[in-house]
Design an enzyme around this catalytic site. Structure first.
Site, mmCIF file in Angstrom:
data_model
loop_
_atom_site.group_PDB
_atom_site.id
_atom_site.type_symbol
_atom_site.label_atom_id
_atom_site.label_comp_id
_atom_site.label_asym_id
_atom_site.label_seq_id
_atom_site.Cartn_x
_atom_site.Cartn_y
_atom_site.Cartn_z
ATOM 1 N N ASN A 202 -10.038 0.066 -0.363
ATOM 2 C CA ASN A 202 -8.573 0.160 -0.367
ATOM 3 C C ASN A 202 -8.034 -0.406 -1.688
ATOM 4 O O ASN A 202 -8.103 -1.610 -1.922
ATOM 5 C CB ASN A 202 -8.043 -0.629 0.838
ATOM 6 C CG ASN A 202 -6.539 -0.554 0.977
ATOM 7 O OD1 ASN A 202 -5.839 -0.148 0.058
ATOM 8 N ND2 ASN A 202 -6.036 -0.965 2.126
ATOM 9 N N HIS B 192 -3.097 7.588 1.824
ATOM 10 C CA HIS B 192 -3.527 6.283 1.319
ATOM 11 C C HIS B 192 -4.927 6.018 1.860
ATOM 12 O O HIS B 192 -5.183 6.181 3.058
ATOM 13 C CB HIS B 192 -2.544 5.209 1.791
ATOM 14 C CG HIS B 192 -3.062 3.818 1.631
ATOM 15 N ND1 HIS B 192 -3.618 3.366 0.447
ATOM 16 C CD2 HIS B 192 -3.128 2.778 2.502
ATOM 17 C CE1 HIS B 192 -3.989 2.106 0.602
ATOM 18 N NE2 HIS B 192 -3.713 1.728 1.835
ATOM 19 N N CYS C 144 0.812 -1.230 0.000
ATOM 20 C CA CYS C 144 0.000 0.000 0.000
ATOM 21 C C CYS C 144 0.843 1.278 0.000
ATOM 22 O O CYS C 144 0.337 2.351 -0.315
ATOM 23 C CB CYS C 144 -0.954 0.009 1.191
ATOM 24 S SG CYS C 144 -2.158 -1.313 1.117
#
Ligand code: ACO
Length: 324
Positions: free
Chosen positions: A281, A251, A113
């Protein structure tokens, strides 16, 4: 002095949308639980014939158009992904071929990520070295392929998507933090690699399906702690106050992580770009997707000071401070 400026931004989310209610039809969950714990409403899912490189291509074309350049001007492609099309060659060289670029170099970065922050930081340093002048930085993921759709604790969290920046080298007379990317920092600590992982891989196993496993509470705790610390470090070295930041583009993992990080940093919540509700996500794609969305709706404007930051499996984390 050479600096990197953001010439173009683009993103792509696949057409198919899977809502929380859709998921509750095949696992024991609810919109109330998912939205309440994560802030997620829906995610996009790549079509069967769409690979990570296809999503990357669509986002890249939009960023190239936004930058008003031709693909042939790009001399470096850095693509962040943890869901590559195949073990090798890299997804970046497939993208290079799709864009019909015969020049320069292309490679993948794997920092889960935090991948886009790692890629952006790498691109900035390559530009500052004077060796490359137009860099395509991409984050692209097809997490729907590594999710166990029977595991309610993870399948509700992720989605597919891609985002891209075009960075351009400029010659600046000033060493001050006044244009383009001011500074970046990346970190990792492999001690925590078992807290969030997708097992398997060519060296570990063959012909098995591999899914995400996560210790949600540990991820949550470290994400808030480490993101706060890295942002404070970056602001200190750049001599920028938190009040000087126009937009915080984190993020997009989980609304509760974003809220808790903002609270610890004493950052105005109204300055956080939030798109996780729309796409869940998307790992390395989430920052450029969020940024593109915020530009399209007129929130982020040229000249704004932005703080981009991410945390992911590894653990890896990082932040970039820039003027758009
Ligand atoms: N629907 C309904 N119930 C669920 C679901 C679901 N989708 N998932 C878990 N539950 C249940 C559990 O089974 C458990 O039930 P029990 O009490 O009967 O045993 C209960 O909900 C609580 O489970 P916890 O795992 O303790 O829930 P928690 O409050 O920790 O929330 C969450 C889980 C949302 C994952 C949280 O830990 C979190 O936000 N962690 C961060 C993880 C993250 O964002 N990861 C993304 C990747 S890393 C990154 O990008 C930063």
């Amino acid at each position: 002095m050479i600096k990197s400026v953001i010439k173009g931004v683009g993103s792509y989310l696949p057409e198919k949308v899977l809502t929380n209610d859709d998921i509750s039809e095949f696992v024991d969950t609810s919109d109330e639980w998912i939205y309440g714990r994560t802030g997620i409403k829906q995610r996009h899912i790549a079509a069967d014939n769409q690979l990570t490189s296809d999503l990357a291509y669509n986002a890249s074309i939009r960023a190239i158009k936004d930058a008003n350049i031709s693909p042939s001007e790009i001399d470096l492609i850095i693509l962040a992904t943890s869901t590559p099309d195949q073990v090798f060659p890299s997804t970046a060289v497939k993208l290079q071929d799709k864009l019909k670029i015969k020049f320069g170099a292309a490679f993948d970065i794997h920092a889960v990520c935090s991948g886009f922050i790692y890629a952006l930081s790498t691109a900035d340093n390559f530009i500052k070295s004077g060796k490359y002048s137009k860099v395509l930085v991409v984050g692209s993921e097809t997490y729907s392929r590594i999710i166990d759709w029977n595991d309610r604790s993870t399948c509700v969290l992720f989605g597919d998507g891609a985002g891209a920046f075009i960075l351009e080298a400029i010659n600046s007379n000033s060493e001050d933090y006044n244009e383009g990317i001011f500074d970046s920092v990346i970190r990792s600590d492999g001690e925590y690699r078992t807290k969030l992982f997708c097992d398997g891989g060519p060296s570990m196993s063959r012909d098995q399906l591999h899914f995400i496993s996560m210790d949600g509470k540990e991820v949550y705790k470290h994400a808030v702690e480490k993101q706060t610390a890295i942002v404070e470090d970056l602001l200190k070295t750049s001599k920028i106050d938190i009040e000087d930041i126009d937009w915080f583009v984190p993020h997009q993992a989980n609304l509760r992580i974003l809220d808790a990080t903002a609270k610890k940093l004493r950052l105005d919540k109204n300055k956080i770009i939030i798109t996780v509700d729309q796409h869940a996500n998307t790992s390395s794609a989430s920052i450029p997707v969020a940024m593109d969305h915020a530009i399209q709706i007129g929130k982020i404007k040229r000249g704004d000071i932005l703080l981009l930051e991410a945390f992911g499996a590894g653990f890896t984390w990082g932040a970039v401070l820039l003027k758009y």
